[in-house]
Design a protein around this motif. Structure first.
Motif, mmCIF file in Angstrom:
data_model
loop_
_atom_site.group_PDB
_atom_site.id
_atom_site.type_symbol
_atom_site.label_atom_id
_atom_site.label_comp_id
_atom_site.label_asym_id
_atom_site.label_seq_id
_atom_site.Cartn_x
_atom_site.Cartn_y
_atom_site.Cartn_z
ATOM 1 N N ALA A 33 -4.558 -32.964 20.878
ATOM 2 C CA ALA A 33 -5.412 -33.678 21.833
ATOM 3 C C ALA A 33 -6.849 -33.174 21.774
ATOM 4 O O ALA A 33 -7.791 -33.953 21.877
ATOM 5 C CB ALA A 33 -4.853 -33.530 23.247
ATOM 6 N N LEU A 34 -7.022 -31.875 21.575
ATOM 7 C CA LEU A 34 -8.380 -31.333 21.482
ATOM 8 C C LEU A 34 -9.103 -31.848 20.236
ATOM 9 O O LEU A 34 -10.313 -32.037 20.242
ATOM 10 C CB LEU A 34 -8.350 -29.805 21.469
ATOM 11 N N ALA A 35 -8.359 -32.064 19.186
ATOM 12 C CA ALA A 35 -8.957 -32.568 17.958
ATOM 13 C C ALA A 35 -9.360 -34.037 18.096
ATOM 14 O O ALA A 35 -10.188 -34.531 17.327
ATOM 15 C CB ALA A 35 -7.992 -32.395 16.787
ATOM 16 N N ASN A 36 -8.786 -34.727 19.050
ATOM 17 C CA ASN A 36 -9.117 -36.123 19.320
ATOM 18 C C ASN A 36 -10.007 -36.178 20.559
ATOM 19 O O ASN A 36 -9.528 -36.053 21.669
ATOM 20 C CB ASN A 36 -7.848 -36.948 19.549
ATOM 21 N N ARG A 37 -11.269 -36.365 20.366
ATOM 22 C CA ARG A 37 -12.274 -36.276 21.416
ATOM 23 C C ARG A 37 -11.928 -37.090 22.670
ATOM 24 O O ARG A 37 -12.187 -36.670 23.784
ATOM 25 C CB ARG A 37 -13.620 -36.728 20.853
ATOM 26 N N ALA A 143 -11.846 -25.393 33.524
ATOM 27 C CA ALA A 143 -10.985 -26.110 32.572
ATOM 28 C C ALA A 143 -11.817 -27.008 31.670
ATOM 29 O O ALA A 143 -11.610 -27.044 30.453
ATOM 30 C CB ALA A 143 -9.936 -26.934 33.315
ATOM 31 N N ARG A 144 -12.767 -27.729 32.246
ATOM 32 C CA ARG A 144 -13.625 -28.613 31.447
ATOM 33 C C ARG A 144 -14.447 -27.814 30.442
ATOM 34 O O ARG A 144 -14.541 -28.172 29.270
ATOM 35 C CB ARG A 144 -14.534 -29.426 32.360
ATOM 36 N N ALA A 145 -15.037 -26.715 30.905
ATOM 37 C CA ALA A 145 -15.853 -25.881 30.013
ATOM 38 C C ALA A 145 -14.989 -25.255 28.920
ATOM 39 O O ALA A 145 -15.379 -25.227 27.745
ATOM 40 C CB ALA A 145 -16.574 -24.798 30.816
ATOM 41 N N GLY A 146 -13.810 -24.760 29.294
ATOM 42 C CA GLY A 146 -12.933 -24.141 28.310
ATOM 43 C C GLY A 146 -12.427 -25.124 27.274
ATOM 44 O O GLY A 146 -12.427 -24.834 26.072
ATOM 45 N N VAL A 147 -12.028 -26.299 27.724
ATOM 46 C CA VAL A 147 -11.556 -27.321 26.792
ATOM 47 C C VAL A 147 -12.686 -27.755 25.868
ATOM 48 O O VAL A 147 -12.485 -27.911 24.661
ATOM 49 C CB VAL A 147 -10.968 -28.539 27.550
ATOM 50 N N GLY A 148 -13.881 -27.913 26.419
ATOM 51 C CA GLY A 148 -15.029 -28.286 25.581
ATOM 52 C C GLY A 148 -15.323 -27.241 24.524
ATOM 53 O O GLY A 148 -15.567 -27.573 23.357
ATOM 54 N N ALA A 149 -15.281 -25.973 24.906
ATOM 55 C CA ALA A 149 -15.551 -24.895 23.947
ATOM 56 C C ALA A 149 -14.489 -24.842 22.850
ATOM 57 O O ALA A 149 -14.814 -24.705 21.663
ATOM 58 C CB ALA A 149 -15.622 -23.555 24.680
ATOM 59 N N VAL A 150 -13.223 -24.951 23.240
ATOM 60 C CA VAL A 150 -12.144 -24.912 22.242
ATOM 61 C C VAL A 150 -12.222 -26.140 21.340
ATOM 62 O O VAL A 150 -12.073 -26.039 20.112
ATOM 63 C CB VAL A 150 -10.764 -24.803 22.927
ATOM 64 N N ARG A 153 -14.915 -25.759 18.820
ATOM 65 C CA ARG A 153 -14.528 -24.801 17.773
ATOM 66 C C ARG A 153 -13.550 -25.434 16.790
ATOM 67 O O ARG A 153 -13.661 -25.242 15.576
ATOM 68 C CB ARG A 153 -13.909 -23.570 18.421
ATOM 69 N N VAL A 154 -12.586 -26.193 17.311
ATOM 70 C CA VAL A 154 -11.632 -26.885 16.441
ATOM 71 C C VAL A 154 -12.369 -27.860 15.526
ATOM 72 O O VAL A 154 -12.095 -27.945 14.328
ATOM 73 C CB VAL A 154 -10.557 -27.622 17.283
ATOM 74 N N ARG A 158 -12.592 -27.810 11.434
ATOM 75 C CA ARG A 158 -12.151 -28.975 10.674
ATOM 76 C C ARG A 158 -13.273 -29.455 9.759
ATOM 77 O O ARG A 158 -13.026 -29.798 8.597
ATOM 78 C CB ARG A 158 -11.721 -30.099 11.605
ATOM 79 N N ASP A 159 -14.490 -29.456 10.270
ATOM 80 C CA ASP A 159 -15.635 -29.892 9.446
ATOM 81 C C ASP A 159 -15.850 -28.945 8.253
ATOM 82 O O ASP A 159 -16.152 -29.370 7.157
ATOM 83 C CB ASP A 159 -16.900 -29.986 10.284
ATOM 84 N N ARG A 160 -15.703 -27.619 8.498
ATOM 85 C CA ARG A 160 -15.852 -26.654 7.402
ATOM 86 C C ARG A 160 -14.754 -26.821 6.374
ATOM 87 O O ARG A 160 -14.994 -26.658 5.164
ATOM 88 C CB ARG A 160 -15.828 -25.226 7.960
#
Length: 163
Positions: A33-37, A143-150, A153-154, A158-160
């Motif tokens: 889910a985090l990988a899917n904006r 929760a919003r800030a933590g999810v945004g940060a993770v 990073r994900v 993925r881009d790298r």
């Protein structure tokens, strides 16, 4: 039953019924889910409510042991008086957590209405609702800030990996 006869006592079946399996599955879904904006707000809401609700209901309410207004004066209740303790309002906590986790003005308006309705119904003192809003807002924001940060990073990883 047929599948069990085919696979027999394969060890994975014992593992699937454990908390470790549930936790592993939850983490895999979380990372997907985090990988899917478009699912970030949903993940933030789930995390916020999963923390806020037990914090209000199972930790703080028993710690404060505060009676509800309708328990002290039954005529204040607009319906049946809820059992349990009053401080903080779990309704206010959860609605504020959702509002801040999503950053939505509409959910913020809902949180205000929910909190005011709890006081009007005689289920909570105003300070219960204020405490719930504060607790929920803090957890929702975190929760919003933590999810945004993770999620960021994900995405960077993925881009790298694609380079």
């Amino acid at each position: 039953m047929a599948l069990q006869r085919v696979l027999g006592d394969w060890p994975v079946w014992a593992w699937m019924g454990t908390g470790a399996a549930t936790g592993t599955l939850a983490l895999l879904i979380l990372f997907w889910a985090l990988a899917n904006r478009r699912y970030r707000d949903l993940v933030a809401v789930v995390i916020a409510v999963a923390i806020a609700d037990p914090m209000a209901s199972r930790v703080l309410k028993p710690a404060f042991e505060r009676a509800r207004p309708c328990q002290r004066e039954p005529s204040l209740a607009l319906g049946p008086c809820s059992s349990g303790y009053s401080m903080p309002s779990a309704h206010a906590t959860n609605s504020a957590a959702v509002a801040l986790a999503t950053g939505s003005p509409a959910f913020t308006a809902v949180a205000v209405v929910v909190g005011l309705s709890r006081v009007a119904a005689g289920q909570h003192w105003p300070s219960d609702v204020l405490a719930g809003w504060g607790l929920g807002a803090g957890i929702g924001y975190a929760a919003r800030a933590g999810v945004g940060a993770v999620a960021d990073r994900v995405k960077r990883r993925r881009d790298r990996a694609r380079e």
